[in-house]
Design a protein around this motif. Structure first.
Motif, PDB file in Angstrom:
ATOM      1  N   ASN A 242     -36.010  -3.127 -11.357  1.00 33.20           N
ATOM      2  CA  ASN A 242     -34.765  -3.325 -10.631  1.00 33.20           C
ATOM      3  C   ASN A 242     -35.000  -4.510  -9.580  1.00 33.20           C
ATOM      4  OD1 ASN A 242     -36.095  -2.187  -8.134  1.00 33.20           O
ATOM      5  ND2 ASN A 242     -35.620  -0.329  -9.358  1.00 33.20           N
TER       6      ASN A 242
ATOM      7  N   ILE B 265     -28.807  -9.013   0.523  1.00 31.54           N
ATOM      8  CA  ILE B 265     -29.466  -7.710  -0.143  1.00 31.54           C
ATOM      9  C   ILE B 265     -30.759  -7.627   0.555  1.00 31.54           C
ATOM     10  CG2 ILE B 265     -30.264  -9.028  -2.139  1.00 31.54           C
ATOM     11  CD1 ILE B 265     -28.872  -5.508  -2.142  1.00 31.54           C
ATOM     12  N   ILE B 266     -31.502  -8.744   0.831  1.00 32.94           N
ATOM     13  CA  ILE B 266     -32.983  -8.740   1.132  1.00 32.94           C
ATOM     14  C   ILE B 266     -33.029  -7.818   2.713  1.00 32.94           C
ATOM     15  CG2 ILE B 266     -33.836 -10.301  -0.150  1.00 32.94           C
ATOM     16  CD1 ILE B 266     -33.973 -12.052   2.159  1.00 32.94           C
TER      17      ILE B 266
ATOM     18  N   LEU C 171     -38.450  -8.215  -6.063  1.00 36.94           N
ATOM     19  CA  LEU C 171     -38.714  -8.889  -4.969  1.00 36.94           C
ATOM     20  C   LEU C 171     -40.115  -8.783  -4.342  1.00 36.94           C
ATOM     21  CD1 LEU C 171     -35.345  -8.431  -2.929  1.00 36.94           C
ATOM     22  CD2 LEU C 171     -36.352 -10.565  -4.135  1.00 36.94           C
ATOM     23  N   LYS C 172     -40.582  -7.477  -4.521  1.00 37.55           N
ATOM     24  CA  LYS C 172     -41.851  -6.979  -3.960  1.00 37.55           C
ATOM     25  C   LYS C 172     -42.940  -7.774  -4.616  1.00 37.55           C
ATOM     26  CE  LYS C 172     -40.321  -2.687  -2.076  1.00 37.55           C
ATOM     27  NZ  LYS C 172     -40.280  -1.046  -2.165  1.00 37.55           N
TER      28      LYS C 172
ATOM     29  N   ILE D  22     -36.373  -6.399   3.267  1.00 36.91           N
ATOM     30  CA  ILE D  22     -37.663  -6.982   3.001  1.00 36.91           C
ATOM     31  C   ILE D  22     -37.715  -8.473   3.312  1.00 36.91           C
ATOM     32  CG2 ILE D  22     -38.915  -7.484   0.671  1.00 36.91           C
ATOM     33  CD1 ILE D  22     -37.510  -5.418  -0.757  1.00 36.91           C
TER      34      ILE D  22
ATOM     35  N   HIS E  51     -26.010  -3.587  -5.907  1.00 35.81           N
ATOM     36  CA  HIS E  51     -25.463  -3.594  -4.776  1.00 35.81           C
ATOM     37  C   HIS E  51     -24.003  -3.970  -4.768  1.00 35.81           C
ATOM     38  CE1 HIS E  51     -24.826  -4.121  -0.504  1.00 35.81           C
ATOM     39  NE2 HIS E  51     -24.499  -5.434  -0.615  1.00 35.81           N
TER      40      HIS E  51
ATOM     41  N   LEU F 115     -32.283  -4.308   2.223  1.00 30.47           N
ATOM     42  CA  LEU F 115     -33.218  -3.647   1.614  1.00 30.47           C
ATOM     43  C   LEU F 115     -34.481  -3.887   2.506  1.00 30.47           C
ATOM     44  CD1 LEU F 115     -33.502  -4.933  -2.045  1.00 30.47           C
ATOM     45  CD2 LEU F 115     -32.795  -2.764  -1.333  1.00 30.47           C
TER      46      LEU F 115
ATOM     47  N   GLU G 141     -35.006  -4.586  -6.204  1.00 35.39           N
ATOM     48  CA  GLU G 141     -35.927  -4.419  -5.364  1.00 35.39           C
ATOM     49  C   GLU G 141     -37.530  -4.520  -5.724  1.00 35.39           C
ATOM     50  OE1 GLU G 141     -36.819  -0.921  -1.803  1.00 35.39           O
ATOM     51  OE2 GLU G 141     -35.351  -0.516  -3.451  1.00 35.39           O
ATOM     52  N   SER G 142     -37.539  -4.047  -6.855  1.00 35.05           N
ATOM     53  CA  SER G 142     -39.109  -3.950  -7.410  1.00 35.05           C
ATOM     54  C   SER G 142     -39.596  -5.275  -7.712  1.00 35.05           C
ATOM     55  CB  SER G 142     -39.473  -3.061  -8.637  1.00 35.05           C
ATOM     56  OG  SER G 142     -38.755  -3.481  -9.773  1.00 35.05           O
TER      57      SER G 142
END
Length: 228
Positions: A207, A145-146, A212-213, A151, A90, A149, A209-210
């Protein structure tokens, strides 16, 4: 790369304006004991007066603390921004503000407003200062960032704290602060199994994002994480 991503302020009016937001975020325990006792009984105008009193006669001391943090940021700021942009995938744009304040019992980042951090005006009592500054600032960028995204589940306190520590200690950012080790941090020691599982997926992440999930799934397995 510009290095003005963080501005430092000693501002009684701005501090007073933000106090109600911080109380909504963290509760009255965030306030110093004297202010905590008065808080529910005073008006916004009286709150402003109380904050002004805390600043009276302390300009020189608070300025000295501000200068210490400015010196730290001058040393680490550019490298920190470069690292955090790479970690979060980001590009950062907005300037953040760090208030040096006498009204709070603990340091805090306004993760709802995503703009300000508040550092207790107690240079001698806090250590290490470089870690404290980067820890609170990372909370802001993580919240940012969340939100980007979309999330929101990653904004729960266990991940807000846990991921912050991974960003700081398990990346090149660790080279920017001194005198504190990952396994000495209270949150890490207290929640060792939670952090160990997060760390495993952090190391192997594709990455941010992945990660965080996956982190959200991990959090669901640890309902008793202690925020400390």
């Amino acid at each position: 790369m510009r290095s003005t991503f963080l501005k430092f302020k000693i501002d009684p009016a701005g501090e007073s304006k933000n106090i109600p937001k911080l109380v909504r975020l963290a509760g009255k325990d965030i306030l110093t004991s004297d202010l905590r006792r008065k808080y529910s009984k005073i008006s916004r105008k009286e709150l402003s007066s109380e904050i002004a009193k805390l600043h009276e006669g302390n300009k020189e001391q608070f300025t000295k603390i501000k200068l210490v943090y400015e010196k730290i940021w001058k040393r680490v700021g550019k490298d920190y921004i470069k690292c955090i942009e790479k970690i979060l995938d980001h590009k950062l744009k907005d300037e953040k503000i760090c208030y040096i304040v006498p009204s709070l019992y603990a340091n805090i980042a306004d993760v709802l407003g995503k703009r300000n951090v508040f550092i207790v005006a107690a240079e001698v009592q806090q250590s290490p200062l470089d870690y404290i500054l980067l820890h609170e600032l990372t909370h802001l960028y993580y919240a940012e960032i969340i939100d980007k995204l979309n999330i929101p589940a990653a904004g729960e306190s266990p991940l807000m704290e846990g991921v912050d520590h991974l960003i700081l200690f398990k990346s090149p950012i660790k080279k920017l602060f001194y005198r504190i080790k990952y396994n000495e941090v209270n949150f890490v020691k207290t929640n060792s199994k939670f952090m160990a599982e997060l760390e495993e997926h952090w190391i192997n992440r594709k990455n941010f994002e992945s990660f965080l999930k996956e982190a959200i799934k991990i959090q669901s397995k640890f309902p008793n994480v202690v925020i400390c």
